[in-house]
Design an enzyme around this catalytic site. Structure first.
Site: not given
Ligand code: GLA
Length: 349
Positions: A112, A148, A160
């Protein structure tokens, strides 16, 4: 990278790209509601080296793939994160010749902290360098996000990819996901953040992620808004029960991000910490994306003296981030956290 490339493909690399992982300090599940987020790059990163070749080929950590084709359908494996960005570059009119691609990364996967966004951004940067075409950070991020969404089938927001493309080491980035712009906010030296993996791999939760996103979009449409960014707390209470708690999280989280930026700029460490902890509770109870392991970790971080703690990123496993107060004995803090969470490990800050 240069000698590894030579060893892998027998020719010299002609271009390189580099992109860091990120920790999101606050503002999760707000990006796809046109909201605010506050990510910061981590030291771990992905590097990509590239050279023109007779046919597309890629290598990463001992995995070799030949015959992958950005102009063909996705293969459902790691090469999609190389092919998808190349396909997007080609769509944007940038020359994409057959290339050999070497990937090296010290970003933990499935934690994450955006290992996939970093790979997408690093591929785009290397391919742009090869083509001799400069592109603004925000455009690189949008291209990586489209790769993506369209190629890898994950309906993620821009958090991200923007964090990886536009972040600067040692600074937080206030992202406005409506305009797709970011403002760097300096982080006072007293603010020490620590990222810890709870030991439970981030579950493949694309289905749940997309379901949360649909609930948020439905709430906005019931209110007649283009996105929940424009909702106020009173609006939330008028919503049907099925989407009310999800919307409550998004509306409150957006307000928390702006308050957190004010706390950062005012060097108010305890206010920032309180907002982080409120964010975790909201993600756990209203948004329901935490897990028992993440809750246990966040609780232990606080019990050991952190000023704030929260899960970071999508949830469903992976990492939590803590803010340490200035005078804390960090080794003792970590000793206490890891005793309560034997599976947990520190991610390179
Ligand atoms: C993932 C997704 C992001 C965002 C986060 C939660 O990382 O890729 O776009 O939505 O979850 O904040």
């Amino acid at each position: 990278m240069r000698s590894a490339f030579r060893e892998a493909f027998g020719v010299e690399a002609q271009a390189e790209g580099h992109a860091p992982a990120r920790v999101n300090l606050i503002g999760d599940h707000t990006d796809y509601a046109d909201g605010f987020c506050l990510p910061m790059p981590l030291r771990c990163a992905t590097r990509v080296a590239m050279a023109r070749a007779p046919a597309f080929a890629a290598r990463s950590e001992g995995h070799a793939a030949s015959g992958f084709d950005p102009f063909g359908p996705p293969r459902g494996d790691w090469t999609d994160y190389v092919a998808g960005p190349l396909a997007e570059l080609a769509k944007a009119g940038i020359e994409v010749p057959p290339v050999a691609v070497l990937v090296a990364s010290d970003i933990p996967q499935g934690a994450g902290v955006s290992s996939s966004a970093a790979l997408e951004v690093a591929v785009i940067r290397a391919a742009l360098a090869l083509a001799g075409t400069p592109l603004a950070d925000a455009d690189v991020a949008r291209m990586a996000q489209r790769a993506e969404n369209l190629y890898c089938g994950v309906n993620c927001g821009i958090l991200d990819q923007m964090a990886s493309a536009a972040g600067r080491m040692g600074e937080a980035l206030l992202l406005d996901c409506r305009t797709g712009t970011g403002r760097l906010v300096s982080v006072p030296a007293a603010f020490r953040f620590r990222v810890v993996h709870c030991g439970e791999a981030r579950r493949l939760a694309d289905g749940v992620y997309n379901e949360r996103r649909r609930a948020v979009e439905e709430a906005a449409s019931i209110l007649g808004l283009s996105a929940l960014r424009d909702a106020v707390p009173d609006d939330v209470e008028r919503l049907p029960a099925a989407v009310r708690a999800r919307a409550r999280h998004v509306v409150a989280e957006n307000a928390r991000v702006l308050a957190a930026v004010a706390a950062l700029e005012g060097a108010d460490l305890s206010a920032f910490g309180r907002l982080m902890t409120e964010s975790h509770r909201s993600l756990a109870t209203d948004y329901e994306v935490s897990t028992p392991a993440l809750d246990r970790l966040a609780d232990a971080m606080l019990a050991a003296g952190a000023a704030g703690a929260r899960l970071t990123g999508a949830g469903f496993g992976g990492c939590a981030v803590a803010l340490l107060p200035p005078n804390i004995d960090e080794a003792a803090w970590w000793g206490q956290v890891s005793a309560a969470n034997p599976e947990a490990w520190l991610v390179a800050g």
